[in-house]
Scaffold this active site. Structure first.
Site, PDB file in Angstrom:
ATOM      1  CG  MET A 109      -8.398   2.677   5.860  1.00 49.50           C
ATOM      2  SD  MET A 109      -7.719   3.583   4.328  1.00 49.50           S
ATOM      3  CE  MET A 109      -7.026   1.657   3.675  1.00 49.50           C
TER       4      MET A 109
ATOM      5  CG  HIS B 283     -21.798  16.250  18.893  1.00 48.19           C
ATOM      6  ND1 HIS B 283     -21.994  17.350  19.505  1.00 48.19           N
ATOM      7  CD2 HIS B 283     -20.759  15.762  18.806  1.00 48.19           C
ATOM      8  CE1 HIS B 283     -20.485  17.834  19.830  1.00 48.19           C
ATOM      9  NE2 HIS B 283     -19.831  16.828  19.270  1.00 48.19           N
TER      10      HIS B 283
ATOM     11  NE  ARG C  17      -2.172  -5.304   7.717  1.00 52.03           N
ATOM     12  CZ  ARG C  17      -0.954  -5.725   7.366  1.00 52.03           C
ATOM     13  NH1 ARG C  17      -0.501  -6.318   5.936  1.00 52.03           N
ATOM     14  NH2 ARG C  17       0.541  -5.593   8.200  1.00 52.03           N
TER      15      ARG C  17
ATOM     16  CG  ASP D 268       3.244  -6.891   7.422  1.00 50.64           C
ATOM     17  OD1 ASP D 268       2.766  -6.525   6.446  1.00 50.64           O
ATOM     18  OD2 ASP D 268       2.509  -7.563   8.496  1.00 50.64           O
ATOM     19  N   GLY D 269       4.693  -7.199   4.436  1.00 54.05           N
ATOM     20  CA  GLY D 269       4.798  -8.090   3.253  1.00 54.05           C
ATOM     21  C   GLY D 269       6.055  -7.500   2.411  1.00 54.05           C
TER      22      GLY D 269
ATOM     23  NE  ARG E 126      -1.990  -5.160  -1.609  1.00 51.52           N
ATOM     24  CZ  ARG E 126      -1.221  -4.597  -0.714  1.00 51.52           C
ATOM     25  NH1 ARG E 126      -0.142  -5.084  -0.088  1.00 51.52           N
ATOM     26  NH2 ARG E 126      -1.902  -3.415  -0.140  1.00 51.52           N
TER      27      ARG E 126
ATOM     28  CG  ASP F   7      -2.054  -0.268   7.933  1.00 54.12           C
ATOM     29  OD1 ASP F   7      -2.731   0.682   7.677  1.00 54.12           O
ATOM     30  OD2 ASP F   7      -1.945  -1.181   7.249  1.00 54.12           O
TER      31      ASP F   7
ATOM     32  CB  THR G 215       2.588   0.794   6.377  1.00 56.85           C
ATOM     33  OG1 THR G 215       1.520   0.283   6.470  1.00 56.85           O
ATOM     34  CG2 THR G 215       3.549   0.349   7.531  1.00 56.85           C
TER      35      THR G 215
ATOM     36  NE  ARG H  95      14.405  16.180  -1.954  1.00 55.72           N
ATOM     37  CZ  ARG H  95      15.161  16.782  -0.808  1.00 55.72           C
ATOM     38  NH1 ARG H  95      14.920  16.075   0.284  1.00 55.72           N
ATOM     39  NH2 ARG H  95      15.620  17.852  -0.860  1.00 55.72           N
TER      40      ARG H  95
ATOM     41  NE  ARG I 172     -28.605  13.196  11.620  1.00 55.78           N
ATOM     42  CZ  ARG I 172     -28.431  13.905  10.305  1.00 55.78           C
ATOM     43  NH1 ARG I 172     -27.730  13.883   9.676  1.00 55.78           N
ATOM     44  NH2 ARG I 172     -29.755  13.742   9.590  1.00 55.78           N
TER      45      ARG I 172
ATOM     46  CG  ASP J 172       0.858  -2.903  10.240  1.00 52.87           C
ATOM     47  OD1 ASP J 172       2.085  -2.386   9.618  1.00 52.87           O
ATOM     48  OD2 ASP J 172       0.153  -3.392   9.788  1.00 52.87           O
TER      49      ASP J 172
ATOM     50  N   GLY K 207       0.762  -1.229  -0.047  1.00 47.98           N
ATOM     51  CA  GLY K 207      -0.003  -0.040   0.044  1.00 47.98           C
ATOM     52  C   GLY K 207       1.021   1.238  -0.095  1.00 47.98           C
TER      53      GLY K 207
END
Length: 319
Positions: free
Chosen positions: A169, A215, A171, A103-104, A72, A127, A125, A21, A162, A129, A11
Site C-alpha cells: 500500500m 528466487h 496510495r 491530507d483529506g 469518511r 502512507d 497515515t 492518549r 520462484r 505522504d 484511514g
C-alpha cells in the site's frame, strides 16, 4: 480555553490511539476538559461526542486502530455539513480541535480553521505522504508489517525457486515499498517517484538467475499499478515461475512499534500546546527528530517526495 476535542479521520493507522492518549492526558495536565468525537467528521456532524477522562485512554497505547473509530464524510465537504459540525462544537463548548489523519483530514481541519475554529492537525497515515514531516504516525509499523510478511514469503520463494511480486500500500506514495524493499533486500522496487524500465527489471532477474540465484523478490507500490499485471508481464518475458501477493489491509493493523508510539505521543502533546497558544490552521510534524509546526496551507502546497538516495542504494545492493 477550557474544552478541546479530538477526532480521527480517514484511514486508520497504528499509533492513532497513542496520539489520542497524549491529547487527553496532556489536556488534563493543563486542566482542560477533553471530548472524544467518534466516527470522524461524520460523527462531529451527528453529535457523537463524549467527554473522555484519564481512564478512558488507559490501556490503549499499544493497540492498533483507533478507539474513536473513523469514517469518511461526503457531507462534511459541503458548506452545510461544515455548518452542522461547527454548531455541534459550539453546543458542547469545544473551543479547540485536534484532528488526527491524512491530507483529506487536514483539508477538513483547514475548512474549520477558516471559519474561526481553533484547529490543529496531527499526521496519522501509513502512507507517509504528508509533506513537511519526515514521518507520519503508522508508517513505521506498516513497514515492519510488510517486512515480516516478506521474510515469510522469501522462505517459500526459496523453497520453490520462484519469483515473487509483492504489492504494498501507500496510495500514490512509494515510501512503504522503498523502505521495506531496502530493508528486505528486494531485487527490484517499483515506486511512483522513480522511473523504471521493465526491460531493465527483466535483465536484472535473468542476470541473477544466470549466477545461480534461486528466487527473487520484487516490491510494487500500489500507486504504480497492479502487482498481478506486473507478475503476468514478468512471467511472459522470462518464463520464470512467478507468484503475486497483494498484502492489502494487513498493513493497517497491528500493535504500533515503539517509534510510532513515541512519535504519536510527542505529536499529540504538541498539538495541545498549540491550541493553548491559540494557534490554528496548523499541523505538527517531525524534522530531523525535532517536533515542528507549520500552517496546513503551507504544508499541503508542498509536494511529497521520497529520498531517492535510498532507492539508488537499494538498486546497488541488489546486484
Amino acid at each position: 480555553m477550557k474544552r478541546i476535542g479530538v477526532l480521527t479521520s480517514g484511514g486508520d493507522a497504528p499509533g492513532m490511539n497513542a496520539a489520542i492518549r497524549a491529547v487527553v492526558r496532556k489536556g488534563y495536565y493543563h486542566n482542560l476538559e477533553v471530548f472524544g468525537i467518534y466516527h470522524g467528521y461524520s460523527g462531529l456532524i451527528n453529535g457523537e461526542i463524549k467527554q473522555l477522562d484519564l481512564g478512558s485512554v488507559g490501556d490503549i497505547i499499544h493497540r492498533g486502530g483507533t478507539m474513536l473509530y473513523t469514517a469518511r464524510s461526503e457531507e462534511f465537504k459541503t458548506p452545510e455539513g461544515q455548518k452542522k459540525a461547527i454548531e455541534q462544537l459550539n453546543k458542547y463548548g469545544i473551543e479547540g480541535l485536534v484532528v488526527i489523519g491524512g491530507d483529506g483530514s487536514f483539508r477538513g481541519a483547514q475548512k474549520l480553521a477558516q471559519q474561526g475554529i481553533l484547529t490543529v492537525g496531527v499526521p496519522g497515515t501509513i502512507d507517509n505522504d504528508i509533506p513537511a514531516t519526515d514521518f507520519t504516525i503508522g508508517f513505521d509499523t506498516a513497514v515492519n508489517t510488510v517486512i515480516n510478511a516478506i521474510d515469510k514469503i522469501r522462505d517459500t520463494a526459496t523453497s520453490h525457486e520462484r519469483t515473487y511480486i509483492i504489492e504494498v500500500m501507500g496510495r500514490n506514495a512509494g515510501d512503504i515499498a522503498l523502505w521495506s524493499g531496502l530493508a528486505d533486500g528486494a531485487e527490484s522496487i517499483i515506486i511512483p517517484e522513480a522511473y523504471y524500465e521493465m526491460d531493465e527489471i527483466i535483465e536484472r532477474l535473468k542476470h541473477g538467475h544466470s549466477r545461480g540465484k534461486k528466487h527473487s523478490i520484487i516490491i510494487v507500490a500500489e500507486g504504480v499499478g497492479s502487482g498481478i499485471e506486473f507478475g503476468n508481464q514478468i512471467k511472459q518475458k522470462t518464463g520464470f515461475e512467478t507468484r503475486v501477493t497483494v498484502l492489502g489491509h494487513i498493513q493497517r493493523g497491528g500493535s504500533p512499534t515503539a517509534f510510532d508510539r513515541v512519535l504519536a505521543s510527542r505529536l499529540g502533546a504538541e498539538a495541545v500546546e498549540l491550541l493553548l497558544k491559540n494557534q490554528s490552521g496548523k499541523m505538527v510534524g517531525i524534522k530531523n527528530n525535532q517536533i515542528i509546526s507549520l500552517g496546513i496551507d503551507e504544508a499541503l502546497m508542498q509536494k511529497h517526495t521520497v529520498d531517492l538516495s535510498l532507492y539508488q542504494l537499494a538498486s546497488i545492493l541488489a546486484i
